[in-house]
Design a protein around this motif. Sequence first.
Motif, short mmCIF file in Angstrom:
data_model
loop_
_atom_site.label_atom_id
_atom_site.label_comp_id
_atom_site.label_asym_id
_atom_site.label_seq_id
_atom_site.Cartn_x
_atom_site.Cartn_y
_atom_site.Cartn_z
N TRP A 1 0.87 -1.19 0.03
CA TRP A 1 -0.01 -0.06 0.00
C TRP A 1 0.94 1.18 0.08
O TRP A 1 1.92 1.61 0.63
CB TRP A 1 -0.93 0.02 1.18
CG TRP A 1 -2.13 -1.04 1.23
CD1 TRP A 1 -1.81 -2.28 1.97
CD2 TRP A 1 -3.13 -0.99 0.54
NE1 TRP A 1 -3.00 -2.91 1.91
CE2 TRP A 1 -3.96 -2.18 0.95
CE3 TRP A 1 -3.74 0.02 -0.20
CZ2 TRP A 1 -5.12 -2.34 0.31
CZ3 TRP A 1 -5.27 -0.41 -0.89
CH2 TRP A 1 -5.66 -1.66 -0.36
N ASN B 1 -1.60 8.02 1.50
CA ASN B 1 -1.78 9.43 0.87
C ASN B 1 -2.24 9.95 2.28
O ASN B 1 -3.74 10.25 2.17
CB ASN B 1 -2.13 9.72 -0.35
CG ASN B 1 -2.33 11.28 -0.36
OD1 ASN B 1 -2.07 12.02 0.22
ND2 ASN B 1 -2.46 11.38 -1.80
N ASN C 1 -6.32 8.45 2.06
CA ASN C 1 -6.39 6.91 1.24
C ASN C 1 -5.16 6.14 1.32
O ASN C 1 -4.20 7.04 1.17
CB ASN C 1 -7.31 7.24 0.23
CG ASN C 1 -6.68 8.13 -0.90
OD1 ASN C 1 -5.36 8.00 -0.97
ND2 ASN C 1 -7.24 8.73 -1.78
N GLN D 1 -3.29 3.32 -1.79
CA GLN D 1 -3.27 2.53 -3.05
C GLN D 1 -2.50 1.39 -3.26
O GLN D 1 -1.21 1.77 -3.02
CB GLN D 1 -3.58 3.67 -4.32
CG GLN D 1 -3.74 2.96 -5.67
CD GLN D 1 -3.94 4.04 -6.75
OE1 GLN D 1 -2.79 4.73 -7.06
NE2 GLN D 1 -4.98 4.27 -7.31
N VAL E 1 -1.08 -1.01 -6.48
CA VAL E 1 -1.35 -1.23 -7.86
C VAL E 1 -1.20 -2.70 -8.07
O VAL E 1 -0.20 -3.37 -7.67
CB VAL E 1 -0.09 -0.78 -8.76
CG1 VAL E 1 -0.40 -1.12 -10.21
CG2 VAL E 1 -0.31 0.87 -8.72
N VAL F 1 -6.28 -1.43 -9.57
CA VAL F 1 -5.65 -1.35 -8.33
C VAL F 1 -6.61 -1.29 -7.16
O VAL F 1 -7.83 -1.49 -7.46
CB VAL F 1 -5.46 0.48 -8.38
CG1 VAL F 1 -4.36 0.70 -9.39
CG2 VAL F 1 -6.78 1.23 -8.76
N LEU F 2 -6.04 -1.47 -5.99
CA LEU F 2 -6.73 -1.73 -4.89
C LEU F 2 -6.75 -0.04 -4.12
O LEU F 2 -5.55 0.53 -4.35
CB LEU F 2 -6.41 -2.44 -3.69
CG LEU F 2 -6.49 -3.94 -4.12
CD1 LEU F 2 -5.78 -4.78 -2.81
CD2 LEU F 2 -7.99 -4.34 -4.04
N THR F 3 -7.95 0.52 -3.93
CA THR F 3 -7.69 1.90 -3.20
C THR F 3 -8.63 1.62 -1.72
O THR F 3 -9.65 1.13 -1.62
CB THR F 3 -8.71 2.81 -3.82
OG1 THR F 3 -8.01 3.05 -5.42
CG2 THR F 3 -8.80 4.33 -3.23
N LYS F 4 -8.19 2.14 -0.59
CA LYS F 4 -8.62 2.03 0.45
C LYS F 4 -8.78 3.61 0.94
O LYS F 4 -7.63 4.04 1.22
CB LYS F 4 -7.40 1.33 1.48
CG LYS F 4 -8.14 1.14 3.01
CD LYS F 4 -6.93 0.56 3.74
CE LYS F 4 -6.22 -0.55 3.41
NZ LYS F 4 -5.47 -1.07 4.54
N TRP F 5 -10.05 3.92 1.10
CA TRP F 5 -10.20 5.09 1.90
C TRP F 5 -10.36 4.88 3.65
O TRP F 5 -11.08 3.75 3.90
CB TRP F 5 -11.98 5.46 1.27
CG TRP F 5 -11.73 6.10 0.07
CD1 TRP F 5 -12.00 5.72 -1.11
CD2 TRP F 5 -11.41 7.49 -0.24
NE1 TRP F 5 -11.51 6.19 -2.41
CE2 TRP F 5 -11.39 7.56 -1.57
CE3 TRP F 5 -10.79 8.52 0.58
CZ2 TRP F 5 -11.25 8.76 -2.22
CZ3 TRP F 5 -10.48 9.56 -0.03
CH2 TRP F 5 -10.65 9.66 -1.67
N ARG G 1 -14.54 3.86 -15.56
CA ARG G 1 -13.77 3.07 -14.35
C ARG G 1 -14.75 2.00 -13.81
O ARG G 1 -15.77 2.44 -13.62
CB ARG G 1 -13.16 3.87 -13.17
CG ARG G 1 -12.07 4.69 -13.66
CD ARG G 1 -11.92 6.12 -13.06
NE ARG G 1 -11.71 5.65 -11.56
CZ ARG G 1 -10.52 6.10 -10.80
NH1 ARG G 1 -9.39 6.25 -11.33
NH2 ARG G 1 -10.44 5.75 -9.41
#
Length: 131
Positions: free
Chosen positions: A13, A16, A21, A23, A25, A38-42, A58
């Motif tokens: 991961w 940011n 969040n 990210q 890839v 991608v995996l995004t984690k909020w 997307r």
Amino acid sequence: KAVVYTLPENIKWVVNERAGNAQAVIAGDPSKPGLYVVLTKWLAGNHFSRPHFHPNDRFITVVKGTWWVGSGPNFDPANSTVPLAAGSVVTHYGKQVHYDGAKDEDAVLLIVGDGPATSTPFVAGMELPKK
């Protein structure tokens, strides 16, 4: 090799903190033309993107938690977002203004798209992009 896998604790991961969040890839390169995953984690704590748009469609699956999604240029996460639970599937259409994030819990998303995955902020007075 017939199968390559990564266990959850080994996912790389990139956090940011300012945006709230992270990210990872999974495939491709979202900064270049072509397919990317991608995996995004909020992160929990009422973290939201501001209204923005992407050049291409997307396709997103909520993997974990609740993801909150709003559309249009008026940023109002408290009153104009929809909660999407794990298992929900969403299409973000290219050149359409939206914002999204997490409130009380982390939300993990699997995002598939065609790069480059640029994000253009929507600014008051800006003409809405054409479909």
